[in-house]
Design an enzyme around this catalytic site. Structure first.
Site, PDB file in Angstrom:
ATOM      1  N   SER A 126      40.147 -13.321  17.498  1.00  0.00           N
ATOM      2  CA  SER A 126      42.121 -13.177  17.715  1.00  0.00           C
ATOM      3  C   SER A 126      42.990 -14.051  17.101  1.00  0.00           C
ATOM      4  O   SER A 126      44.224 -12.656  17.095  1.00  0.00           O
ATOM      5  CB  SER A 126      42.116 -14.038  19.130  1.00  0.00           C
ATOM      6  N   LYS A 163      45.645 -20.925  17.405  1.00  0.00           N
ATOM      7  CA  LYS A 163      45.672 -19.815  17.679  1.00  0.00           C
ATOM      8  C   LYS A 163      47.250 -19.950  16.536  1.00  0.00           C
ATOM      9  O   LYS A 163      47.565 -20.872  16.068  1.00  0.00           O
ATOM     10  CB  LYS A 163      46.550 -19.239  18.816  1.00  0.00           C
TER      11      LYS A 163
END
Length: 204
Positions: A126, A163
């Site tokens: 990701s 993230k």
């Protein structure tokens, strides 16, 4: 350093430099052999002799005249002070992952790293658009706060993830750096920041 290097000599010199830069110590002859797939360690010794003769590697002889196993420093290289930090399991760069903390050894980092820093091994893709790849080790500084734009290790619904942190009028989001994935809107009562990513190590 007037003599030109062959492509193979350049590759070996770059591997030695990269190893010194990432862990603070040079590779052994055996490690160079395994990395390049040479059949005999004598092949490595031949390349090292050439790099020493051409002035790119310091002669790693000890006081007794024997070559040190980890003495292959590039000319002019001076090792930085280092410290070991624990590797606390794996961190999801993808879907979230169980937050159980399992120590998987340690990582050598610059002594400039905070004493409370730790490392996590990346699983998932990701964050690939900012160069964080599966198998990388992230160096994380412990903190409970972050600024918009920071890359953070977060605890979300009891599971961990890495993230980009975004905060604004529309709320808090954990944003993946992968064009195929969508941001995650955070419900604050189920969310906390565990640390801020301050570095990365990768093994080639």
């Amino acid at each position: 350093m007037g003599e030109l290097l062959t492509s193979s000599q350049t590759d070996i010199l770059n591997f030695i430099k990269d190893t010194c830069a990432t862990r603070g110590t040079p590779p052994t002859f055996r490690e160079i052999q395994e990395h390049f797939g040479f059949k005999a360690v004598g092949t490595v010794q031949g390349y090292i002799k050439a790099l020493i003769r051409k002035g790119h590697i310091e002669d790693p002889k000890s006081e007794k005249g024997k070559r040190k196993s980890r003495g292959l420093f590039p000319t002019g290289f001076r090792p930085q002070a280092t410290r070991r930090i624990p590797i606390y399991g794996e961190i999801a760069a993808g879907s979230t992952r169980d937050a159980a903390q399992i120590e998987l050894g340690s990582l050598i980092v610059s002594d400039e790293a905070s004493a409370e820093s730790f490392a996590l091994r990346v699983v998932g893709d990701s964050m690939i658009d900012v160069g964080i790849l599966e198998g990388d080790h992230l160096i994380v500084k412990k903190t409970a706060s972050a600024r918009t734009g920071d890359i953070v290790v977060a605890l979300l619904n009891g599971e961990t993830t890495v993230k980009r942190y975004r905060s604004g009028a529309s709320g808090i989001f954990l944003v993946p750096e992968n064009k195929k994935m969508k941001p995650i809107k955070v419900v604050e009562k189920n969310f906390s920041i565990q640390g801020k990513v301050v570095g990365l190590q990768r093994k080639f």
